[in-house]
Design a protein around this motif. Structure first.
Motif, PDB file in Angstrom:
ATOM      1  N   ARG B  82     -73.117 -14.984 -44.060  1.00 38.45           N
ATOM      2  CA  ARG B  82     -73.802 -15.077 -45.350  1.00 38.45           C
ATOM      3  C   ARG B  82     -73.563 -16.397 -46.069  1.00 38.45           C
ATOM      4  NH1 ARG B  82     -73.420 -10.437 -43.794  1.00 38.45           N
ATOM      5  NH2 ARG B  82     -71.278 -10.978 -43.333  1.00 38.45           N
ATOM      6  N   LEU B 292     -69.897  -7.936 -47.985  1.00 40.40           N
ATOM      7  CA  LEU B 292     -70.306  -7.893 -46.580  1.00 40.40           C
ATOM      8  C   LEU B 292     -69.555  -8.955 -45.755  1.00 40.40           C
ATOM      9  CD1 LEU B 292     -74.162  -7.329 -46.960  1.00 40.40           C
ATOM     10  CD2 LEU B 292     -72.374  -5.586 -46.705  1.00 40.40           C
ATOM     11  N   THR B 300     -73.746   4.193 -43.830  1.00 41.40           N
ATOM     12  CA  THR B 300     -75.128   3.705 -43.889  1.00 41.40           C
ATOM     13  C   THR B 300     -76.017   4.633 -44.714  1.00 41.40           C
ATOM     14  OG1 THR B 300     -75.532   4.779 -41.761  1.00 41.40           O
ATOM     15  CG2 THR B 300     -75.024   2.430 -41.732  1.00 41.40           C
ATOM     16  N   ASP B 303     -76.999   3.380 -48.104  1.00 41.82           N
ATOM     17  CA  ASP B 303     -77.922   2.248 -48.260  1.00 41.82           C
ATOM     18  C   ASP B 303     -79.175   2.599 -49.056  1.00 41.82           C
ATOM     19  OD1 ASP B 303     -76.064   1.120 -46.621  1.00 41.82           O
ATOM     20  OD2 ASP B 303     -77.398   0.829 -44.901  1.00 41.82           O
ATOM     21  N   TYR B 310     -75.795  -4.081 -52.189  1.00 41.54           N
ATOM     22  CA  TYR B 310     -75.135  -5.121 -51.387  1.00 41.54           C
ATOM     23  C   TYR B 310     -76.095  -6.020 -50.617  1.00 41.54           C
ATOM     24  CZ  TYR B 310     -74.678  -0.460 -49.240  1.00 41.54           C
ATOM     25  OH  TYR B 310     -74.877   0.835 -48.865  1.00 41.54           O
ATOM     26  N   PHE B 311     -77.254  -5.521 -50.246  1.00 41.00           N
ATOM     27  CA  PHE B 311     -78.172  -6.431 -49.559  1.00 41.00           C
ATOM     28  C   PHE B 311     -78.882  -7.345 -50.570  1.00 41.00           C
ATOM     29  CE2 PHE B 311     -77.804  -2.954 -46.370  1.00 41.00           C
ATOM     30  CZ  PHE B 311     -77.160  -3.709 -45.403  1.00 41.00           C
ATOM     31  N   GLN B 312     -79.163  -6.788 -51.748  1.00 42.99           N
ATOM     32  CA  GLN B 312     -79.688  -7.623 -52.829  1.00 42.99           C
ATOM     33  C   GLN B 312     -78.664  -8.696 -53.207  1.00 42.99           C
ATOM     34  OE1 GLN B 312     -82.647  -7.707 -54.307  1.00 42.99           O
ATOM     35  NE2 GLN B 312     -81.941  -9.412 -55.591  1.00 42.99           N
ATOM     36  N   SER B 314     -76.462  -9.975 -51.306  1.00 40.41           N
ATOM     37  CA  SER B 314     -76.475 -10.993 -50.260  1.00 40.41           C
ATOM     38  C   SER B 314     -77.644 -11.965 -50.454  1.00 40.41           C
ATOM     39  CB  SER B 314     -76.569 -10.284 -48.903  1.00 40.41           C
ATOM     40  OG  SER B 314     -76.626 -11.211 -47.878  1.00 40.41           O
ATOM     41  N   ARG B 315     -78.818 -11.420 -50.801  1.00 41.32           N
ATOM     42  CA  ARG B 315     -79.981 -12.287 -51.053  1.00 41.32           C
ATOM     43  C   ARG B 315     -79.740 -13.190 -52.263  1.00 41.32           C
ATOM     44  NH1 ARG B 315     -82.838  -7.741 -49.255  1.00 41.32           N
ATOM     45  NH2 ARG B 315     -83.018  -6.855 -51.335  1.00 41.32           N
TER      46      ARG B 315
END
Lengths: 146, 338
Positions: B82, B292, B300, B303, B310-312, B314-315
């Motif tokens: 990341r 992450l 999972t 999610d 957490y994915f937001q 990361s973005r």
């Protein structure tokens, strides 16, 4: 305290008001004995601090880095310089806010233990003294790091 | 956003505070502690501008290629996905270029070259460097040696300031504020540099700090003492069920590589895991963050929860790093465009 005439200095340095138990460490820090007689007093009665250690070294005159190291051993240490049997200068040691190249960082993964770089430590508030490594930001006590 | 050209472009940071841009220009980013609350808020405000890139994708033309002709060095002496890729993405999206290595084995480090020499060489090749290094303090040393800005991409278990900025950005984006929140940190509190950096930065805000983790991974003494001296050491618990209300849960991976003794790692590796059942008492409003990579500490099945950010998060790494690079390298956000 009366002192035997034989123990008086002619030319040299008296390191006084050492916390009890630190006289040997002071000798070690200064790389003593070198030449000249040394008198060490341990657990000496002291009006200001109850008990203290004291070191007298004939022929020794300390430089600033050595004084900075000594200062870490305790609060209000005094260093007296004697010339021709009389006191020429008496200094209460102060611990610098920033110690350069004096302490070793005890964090084994600190970059200062891998690269050729002088350590830099910042004094933290309060006593006993604590110092923060400029690089890895860990706090250390001088006893661990001297 | 077609039609927004250089002549009409307004720096997002200048719109916030005319002086803040100067605070970043040419500056190294070593530790979250080096930044004031105002500087952090100025960065987060500036970063909002780049959110539009995420919304509109490559068709978005509202961002100037302000770093065209600039080169960013990526010196990664430790693995990263990341941090490295988001810096790379941020630089490319701003029109700049990147060079570097992602594995110390392919650098002269493997031949015994010192970090100081590496930095002195690489500074001749680029305009700023991002450094990830296993030694704590490596970024500080590099910043002292280098004549160009050094951005700390993680130094051992010490600091990871740009992760902290994107964490703050994500929390504020989701909660609308950084004040009045109850923030819980769970997992590796001892070796997790993201925990240390974010905790320190959150001291600027009116936040209740709580900590959940096994005793042998509790907060390092220095950080604990610091929090105590500020009166900010909140609830501590060994179980998530015992920590009370939370608005934000920041989960971290138990990092095997940070354990001097592998046996210690084996003892705790499966001890902290959140799933839907464990999170149910906190309700749907709970914001769940994780720097992450995860191993198994967040199931999972989590999610799909609305609070799984957490994915937001990361973005947002790209968003915040775009703003940071633009400010530091004196691009558009630094206010150089009239």
């Amino acid at each position: 305290m009366s002192q035997p005439r034989d123990f008086r200095l002619t030319d040299g340095t008296v390191i006084d008001h050492l916390p009890v138990g630190t006289a040997a460490r002071a000798l070690e820090l200064l790389g003593l004995p070198r030449e000249g007689p040394i008198t060490v007093g341990i657990n000496i009665p002291s009006p200001s601090q109850g008990r203290k250690d004291i070191v007298r070294v004939e022929g020794l005159f300390l430089e600033k880095p050595e004084l900075d190291r000594l200062a870490l051993l305790g609060k209000h240490l005094t260093v007296t310089i004697v010339h021709e049997g009389t006191i020429s200068e008496k200094t209460v040691l102060d611990v610098p806010e920033r110690l350069i190249g004096i302490l070793t960082c005890r964090n084994p993964t600190c970059v200062t233990n891998a690269e050729e770089v002088q350590t830099v430590f910042f004094k933290q508030e309060g006593y006993p003294y604590r110092f923060k490594c400029e690089y890895c930001e860990r706090i250390t006590e001088p006893g661990e790091a001297l | 956003m077609g039609g927004v050209g250089p002549r009409s472009y307004t720096s997002p940071l200048m719109a916030h505070d005319g002086h803040a841009g100067e605070a970043f220009r040419g500056r190294s980013v070593v530790s979250a502690e080096d930044f004031t609350k105002d500087e952090i808020l100025a960065l987060l405000d500036a970063a909002r501008h780049y959110d539009r890139y995420q919304d509109d994708g490559p068709s978005f033309s509202g961002i100037e290629p302000s770093l065209q002709g600039r080169v960013l060095g990526l010196l990664f002496f430790e693995p990263s996905t990341r941090t490295r890729l988001s810096f790379e993405s941020a630089m490319l999206r701003l029109g700049g270029k990147v060079l570097g290595f992602a594995d110390a084995k392919i650098s002269s480090f493997s031949k015994g070259e010192t970090l100081v020499d590496t930095i002195r060489v690489v500074e001749g090749y680029c305009d700023a460097v991002v450094l990830r290094h296993p030694r704590e303090g490596a970024a500080r040393l590099a910043a002292e040696v280098a004549s160009i800005p050094v951005l700390n991409g993680g130094d051992g278990s010490n600091q990871h300031p740009t992760q902290t900025f994107l964490d703050l950005y994500t929390i504020r984006q989701a909660a609308g504020t950084l004040d009045g929140l109850k923030v819980g940190f769970m997992g590796d509190l001892r070796y997790g540099r993201t925990v240390h950096s974010l905790t320190t930065a959150l001291l600027h805000f009116d936040v209740d700090l709580k900590f959940i983790g096994p005793e042998n991974l509790s907060l390092p003494k220095d950080l604990r003492d610091h929090l105590e001296s500020q009166g900010r050491l909140g609830a501590e618990a060994e179980s998530l069920a015992d920590v009370g209300d939370l608005d934000v849960l920041y989960v971290t991976r138990i990092q095997q590589e940070r354990f001097p003794d592998p046996m210690d790692y084996q003892r705790v590796r499966n001890a902290y895991r959140v799933d839907r059942e464990a999170l149910a008492p906190f309700g749907p409003e709970l914001k769940i963050l994780h720097p992450l990579p995860r191993v198994n500490e967040v199931a999972t099945e989590v999610d799909d929860l609305p609070g799984a950010l957490y994915f937001q998060q990361s973005r947002n790494g790209v968003t915040v790093r775009m703003a940071l690079l633009d400010l530091i390298l004196g691009g558009q956000a630094g206010g150089s465009v009239s």
